[in-house]
Motif scaffolding. Structure first.
Motif, short mmCIF file in Angstrom:
data_model
loop_
_atom_site.label_atom_id
_atom_site.label_comp_id
_atom_site.label_asym_id
_atom_site.label_seq_id
_atom_site.Cartn_x
_atom_site.Cartn_y
_atom_site.Cartn_z
N LYS A 104 -6.73 1.76 9.54
CA LYS A 104 -7.08 3.06 8.99
C LYS A 104 -7.21 4.11 10.08
O LYS A 104 -6.72 5.24 9.94
N GLU A 105 -7.84 3.75 11.20
CA GLU A 105 -8.02 4.70 12.29
C GLU A 105 -6.67 5.12 12.87
O GLU A 105 -6.46 6.31 13.19
N LYS A 108 2.81 7.02 9.35
CA LYS A 108 1.62 6.21 9.10
C LYS A 108 2.00 4.75 8.85
O LYS A 108 1.33 3.83 9.34
N HIS A 149 0.83 -1.21 0.00
CA HIS A 149 0.00 0.00 0.00
C HIS A 149 0.87 1.26 0.00
O HIS A 149 0.45 2.30 -0.50
N ASP A 187 -17.13 5.52 5.81
CA ASP A 187 -16.93 4.14 6.26
C ASP A 187 -16.63 4.08 7.76
O ASP A 187 -17.20 3.26 8.48
N LEU A 188 -15.75 4.98 8.22
CA LEU A 188 -15.42 4.97 9.64
C LEU A 188 -16.60 5.41 10.49
O LEU A 188 -16.86 4.87 11.57
N ASP A 208 -14.26 9.76 7.47
CA ASP A 208 -14.95 9.40 6.23
C ASP A 208 -16.19 8.57 6.55
O ASP A 208 -16.40 8.13 7.68
N GLN A 266 -5.03 7.59 10.60
CA GLN A 266 -5.72 8.88 10.62
C GLN A 266 -5.37 9.68 11.86
O GLN A 266 -5.21 10.90 11.81
N GLN A 314 0.90 1.48 11.31
CA GLN A 314 0.10 0.38 10.75
C GLN A 314 0.83 -0.94 10.86
O GLN A 314 0.22 -1.98 11.17
#
Length: 1251
Positions: A605-606, A484, A400, A686-687, A684, A609, A488
């Motif tokens: 993702k969280e 980031k 990614h 989705d979250l 967003d 962010q 992750q």
């Protein structure tokens, strides 16, 4: 920050503790660094010399005393390095850490550059050294001889590859130093020492400091202003906040994780994965967890530090507890001889071969060659659980971010990018940058722009800091990307530990009343119930977990957990426990945390962010650097030279700086609330949806609502739904356990889907234990909540229940006495197990034992029969006081009696278990006629009991030994002493006195010389016996034998039809062989956990040996009138004797070579069996020959030999199957299918055989 001096109370919150300058001391001159181990035959420019700490500010910090020797050694691990104008002089960056005695760490960040030597004494000394070297080594004057055999103190492999222009310059200089024409440069280091690893911020600050002294124009302010600002006016960022402070030319932003997030880790994990690759890094991670000796090897010090910090960061929530030296100075190489676990980094020299390293104890060493992207692993160690899926998830995260998971493939490009950021540029871009930096007009314009706040992006674009998205520069974009990616990758690792140790707290033993007594008796106390913990884990996890829970890092983790009941929780433990609580809250209804199926991380993702929001929106800004009250005329700017700073203005902090300490808590809380609202609005869709779903599901998943705030109607409705949910969960769990136990056949019969099978039995049983504990504790009176679970169970025992005497059969009959089912006796067995340390562990062991004995439902029903006590202990709404639901609950548990579990026997493998053995003779008085000394040896899947002597004329004995697992064979024999040494035995019965499992070992043969086949020892093959009617009270039914399908009727054995007098037909014999071979093939095609005993399939009643025995008996001239009985083994021995005699006479020499080797193998095996000290009889020897031939894939080679041997005509009828070539070839084709499988034989079968 407040405070007026270096030792102010608030000072531990400072961003940096020390600013240090290391380099050459012109007063002491050149001192060879003997500890660095350099070769004095090298050119003086390639030697290393001692460096000194030239200055450090402040002089000392109370909470972090300055260690001058350690800092000097780590700032310049290989001492000073000299260069001339012909050499590459690119600045380098590396970091280090110092571990103090209390285990705390201090981080150092070093920017090393080259500064012109102005001291005539130093230049003269270097000239003299070079002339002496040239006189002693005339050949060294050539350019080739001056090539370095070692690295300079910080040069990486790319730096050593000189450009063509450098080579030409070096040739012009003839590889030496001439003071009249060469300019001499020496390395100097600027260092920041900080309490936390803000690597990127410190790197940029030091780089700007160096830029300030190399620029054509002086910096906007004296350098003292920037050093004073970073030491005294820049605080640590508060947890969960970001901070901006100012360097010489540009602002610098750093962020700190919040209390519930993973701790700070600023070293780029992406670079670690790029250097090693995902596969190698996971293996290195595994070795680190198992506390092996780990040696990192690279030419670049920063790579050593990046990999070391990266791998220890991934250990969360555990911490490396042993020797940790990411950069091992040359003077400390003896550390490698330490016979303890360590994690160290060793700098490699250019051209040094790995094989030349003398490393001790390499069998337990994990050697990591970072530059060559390879790793050498120890010989044997367990793999990390779910390793393929784990690697796959990590690879997806890396891809990614456009990083290859293979490692090394994109390394050259990544290194060039790193060089661009470090200032290590080459080619046209470097020339342009030097041109611009050398232009005085442009430099003055740029300095003016910096003072007025105007950004000159065009010049930065040349240096690799082009404008990124929005207002972020390329450097800021790269730092955000690294942050980031870091978080992750770390979340994926942390998720694995959250899954594996979700229930660790239940097995922590907290027996000490206070901290002082616990510390006093720490070494003698058991802190963790390892046996019970492992018994709950999925089987694939056990090899790794059984090793890991013995490590020091796990022991320290448990110690921290125990101490947290008296002291504040250790930060890593607090974060980890919070994550477990959250995972448990969201998984109340499903035992997903128990499953061996891979659980992917769901918060990637969280987490990214959160990092991005902190870096995008700055929370705090530090005070700008400003003019200080300095003496005029000191520290005058001179391009290319770092000035001597004024120590008096850098030794004390500001007199009034309460900007941070005076902020009120109210204002901070107001800002936090506003920030949370803003974060929610910026999520967003989705979250948002995910968080809303979690919020909606919280009400459903909460275990117990707060009843005091609800009306009686709502209370009743809530509890009713909860009871219904528990009952439904019980039904689903029992069904799932039955489907899993029945395997594929259950799916074929329509019970569930194929994808729900394949879960580990341990996982399902542990999940059942969880459910029973929740049912047992639901509605329990508050005053009883703290009672240990097993003790709570004991409350239900009626006083009249006792173990009582065993019910025996009448003394006139010989057999196994029945074992009475007793709750108390089972609990006593559990409480006597020293391996289990906690009440939770004992309760779960009792559940496993009851489940294995098919008594779980019966025991619980007996415990719950005392209604008066139930009402006393439980509230009205409790599950156990809902009669109808309780009956259905017990009925669901009763359904588990339809299958056989060995969940107690197979888990607690080291406990001592009493066994009872009973020998049953065929004739009632035959035992009285035996004058020999009998013995027995019981074997199981986990070992054997050893030879146990039986008292003469006594047919029953008990003995204690370590758990044997499922029993497979019994060796029964005697010493043939006395006048009546014959023994006719029908069978042997052996029972596990704890689980009640009884095994029957059929015999039906004589033991004694001169009777039957002359055997004094027989190996009996056993199977689990069906319980008697009186023993099966309340159990229902049982699983069919493990070797047969549940719906398959048992085939009648051709070897048991009428004993020796029965003669099966040729078709029956061939069918029996086919079914025996087919059963073995099915055995190996099953999942390993569903396989039964291979010994039964080989030597059992319907096994391969019995079928082949009938094949050899067909047409065999075994008994003649008035002659001794002849056995198949007699035919084998005569055939072997013929082959050996033919070989001696030379008749076998003309035989084809493979056939000759086959003859040799048959003769060798028969000789070995006959030479065995065991008296297993002729039929036992034939059984052993068949088993060895099947194991070693020789049966199909031996059959043609026996067919062609002339002895067959004397001992077999013409119609015998063995004399029919077509039939033998068909048999060979059938047996050929066994060659695809690894057949292993039990030790009891091959004992005493030397091949």
């Amino acid at each position: 920050m407040s405070g007026t001096n270096a030792a102010s109370g608030a000072a531990p919150c400072r961003f940096a503790h020390y600013f240090v300058i290391c380099g050459i001391d012109t007063e002491t001159g050149l001192e060879p660094d003997e500890l660095a181990g350099e070769n004095f035959e090298q050119s003086p420019l390639k030697r290393t010399f001692k460096s000194k700490v030239l200055a450090h500010y402040p002089e000392n910090v109370e909470w972090n005393p300055f260690d001058q020797d350690a800092v000097n050694m780590l700032c310049m691990p290989k001492g000073l390095s000299f260069r001339t104008q012909a050499d590459s002089r690119e600045p380098q960056f590396h970091s280090f850490l110092i571990t103090r005695e209390d285990g705390s760490r201090t981080y150092g960040f070093v920017h090393t550059f080259y500064e012109e030597v102005t001291s005539p004494q130093i230049c003269s000394a270097m000239q003299t050294l070079y002339q002496m070297h040239q006189a002693e080594n005339p050949s060294s004057a050539t350019p080739s001889s001056s090539s370095s055999s070692s690295m300079d103190s910080l040069a990486s492999s790319l730096d050593e590859a000189d450009s063509p222009s450098s080579s030409s310059c070096r040739s012009a200089a003839c590889g030496g130093y001439d003071a009249s024409r060469d300019t001499l440069y020496v390395s100097k280091a600027l260092c920041l020492i900080t309490p936390m690893p803000f690597m990127h911020g410190c790197r940029r600050f030091l780089s700007q400091m160096h830029w300030a002294v190399t620029a054509a124009s002086p910096p906007p302010l004296p350098l003292e202003s920037y050093v004073h600002n970073i030491l005294y006016e820049v605080p640590l960022p508060p947890p969960g906040r970001s901070l901006k402070f100012h360097g010489v030319y540009e602002p610098i932003v750093c962020q700190r994780p919040g209390p519930g997030e993973l701790p700070l880790a600023d070293f780029p994990l992406g670079q670690t994965f790029t250097l090693l690759g995902v596969e190698n890094l996971v293996q290195l991670f595994n070795c680190t967890l198992l506390e092996m000796q780990i040696l990192l090897y690279s030419q670049d010090y920063q790579r050593l530090m990046t990999v070391a910090e990266g791998i220890t960061t991934l250990l969360f929530p555990f911490q490396w507890q042993h020797v940790y030296v990411p950069i091992l100075p040359a003077s400390l190489l003896h550390f490698l001889d330490a016979p303890v676990p360590y994690l160290m980094g060793l700098q490699s020299k250019e051209g040094t071969d790995r094989s030349k390293l003398e490393l001790p104890q390499e069998a337990n060493l994990c050697f990591v060659d970072i530059d060559n992207h390879c790793i050498e692993l120890p010989e044997d160690f367990p793999q990390f659980p779910n390793k393929p899926e784990f690697i796959q998830e990590l690879s997806e995260v890396l891809l990614h971010y456009d990083i290859s998971p293979v490692g090394g493939s994109q390394q050259a490009l990544r290194e060039l990018e790193d060089d661009g950021r470090n200032g290590n540029l080459g080619g046209e871009q470097l020339a342009v940058l030097e041109l611009l930096q050398g232009n005085a007009t442009l430099e003055r314009l740029q300095a003016l722009a910096k003072r007025t706040g105007v950004r000159v992006e065009a010049l930065k674009g040349v240096g690799g800091e082009r404008e990124g998205q929005g207002r972020r520069t390329a450097v800021e974009e790269e730092e955000l990307r690294n942050a980031k990616l870091n978080v992750q990758l770390r979340e994926v690792f942390a998720s694995r530990f959250t899954t594996m140790f979700a229930d660790y707290e239940a097995f922590v033993i907290q027996s000490a009343p206070d901290l002082e007594s616990w510390l006093t008796n720490r070494e003698q106390m058991h802190n963790f119930d390892k046996a019970s913990f492992l018994s709950d884990q999925p089987e694939p996890y056990l090899p790794f977990l059984s090793h890991f829970i013995e490590t020091q890092m796990f022991a320290t983790f448990i110690d921290n957990k125990i101490m947290s009941q008296w002291e504040e929780k250790e930060p890593l433990l607090r974060v980890f426990d919070g994550r477990i609580d959250k995972a448990r809250l969201y998984n109340v209804r499903a035992p997903s945390l128990r499953s061996s199926n891979y659980q992917r991380c769901t918060i990637l993702k969280e987490s990214a962010q959160a990092i991005e929001q902190r870096l995008m929106k700055i929370d705090h800004t530090a005070i700008h650097p400003h003019l200080l009250d300095m003496k005029i005329g000191q520290g005058k700017y001179e391009q290319g030279f770092f000035p001597k700073l004024q120590s008096d203005v850098l030794s004390v902090g500001p007199t009034n700086n309460n900007r941070w300490s005076n902020r009120t808590a109210t204002a901070q809380r107001r800002k936090d609330r506003h920030r949370q609202q803003t974060e929610h609005l910026t999520l967003d869709n989705d979250l948002k949806e995910k968080y809303m779903q979690e919020a909606r599901s919280l009400g459903k998943n909460l275990r117990q609502p707060k009843l005091s705030d609800l009306s009686p109607a709502v209370i009743a409705q809530t509890n009713w739904k909860f009871v219904e949910g528990l009952l439904k969960e019980c039904r689903m769990k029992t069904k799932r356990m039955l489907v899993e136990k029945m395997g594929r056949e259950a799916v074929e019969l329509g019970h569930g889907e194929a994808n729900i099978t394949g879960l580990e039995e341990n996982t399902l049983i542990a999940s059942l234990c969880d459910l029973l504990e929740r049912i047992w504790s639901h509605g329990l009176q508050v005053k009883q909540v703290s009672l240990p679970k097993l003790r709570c169970v004991c409350f239900f025992l009626p006083p009249t229940v006792s173990n009582g005497p065993e019910r025996r059969k009448s003394e006139s009959s010989i057999g196994m006495p029945s074992l009475r089912a007793s709750v108390i006796q089972d609990m006593r067995h559990i409480q006597s197990m020293g391996e289990i340390k906690t009440d939770v562990g004992r309760a779960r062991a009792w559940i496993r034992l009851s489940l294995e004995k098919k008594l779980l439902s019966q025991h619980l029903k007996q415990l719950l029969s005392r209604q008066a006590l139930t009402k006393k202990l439980y509230k009205r709404y409790a599950f156990l006081r809902c009669e109808e639901e309780k009956e259905q609950f017990l009925f669901h548990l009763l359904s588990l009696n339809t299958v056989d579990y060995f969940c107690f026997t197979s888990v607690f493998t080291t406990i001592m278990i009493p066994y009872r053995a009973v020998i049953i003779p065929i004739k009632k008085l035959s035992n009285a006629m035996t004058t020999s000394n009998p013995w027995v040896c019981v074997s199981g899947e986990l070992g054997d009991s050893g030879v146990r002597q039986i008292t003469k004329n006594v047919l029953e004995m008990t003995f204690d030994c370590q758990n044997l697992g499922k029993l497979t064979t019994v060796q029964l024999g005697h010493d043939n002493s006395g006048l009546l040494a014959k023994w006719l035995v029908d069978c042997v019965m052996v029972r596990n006195e704890i689980t009640g499992h009884t095994y029957k070992f059929p015999c039906g043969r004589w033991l004694g010389k001169g009777v039957d086949d002359g055997s004094l020892e027989r190996v009996l093959i056993g199977e689990l016996a069906l319980p008697n009617a009186d023993e099966d009270f309340g159990r229902g039914c049982r699983t069919p034998d493990m070797q047969h399908s549940p719906g398959q009727t048992r085939r009648v054995s051709i070897t048991s039809m009428g004993g020796r007098g029965y003669k099966p037909t040729s078709a029956q014999i061939q069918e029996a062989i086919g079914e025996a071979v087919n059963s073995i093939c099915k055995h190996f095609h099953k999942p390993e956990k569903e396989r039964g005993s291979l010994t039964i399939l080989l030597c059992g009643e319907v096994g391969l040996v019995g079928a082949l025995e009938q094949f050899f008996h067909n047409g065999f001239k075994s008994a003649r009138l008035f002659q001794k009985t002849v056995f198949v083994w007699d035919f084998v021995e005569k055939a072997v004797a013929y082959m050996e005699s033919a070989d001696q006479m030379g008749d076998m020499q003309e035989t084809a070579e493979p056939l000759g080797l086959t003859c040799v193998s048959l003769c060798h095996y028969v000789s070995a069996i006959n030479s065995s000290p065991r008296n297993i009889g002729k039929d036992g020897k034939f059984q052993l020959l068949v088993c060895l031939g099947a194991r070693d894939r020789l049966l199909i080679q031996w059959l043609p030999l026996l067919l062609e041997c002339p002895v067959i005509q004397q001992m077999y009828e013409e119609s015998a199957l063995l004399r029919d070539r077509t039939t033998v070839n068909a048999l060979i084709a059938v047996l050929q299918t066994l060659h695809d499988f690894p057949i292993t034989l039990e030790a009891s079968l091959v004992k005493g055989i030397d091949l």
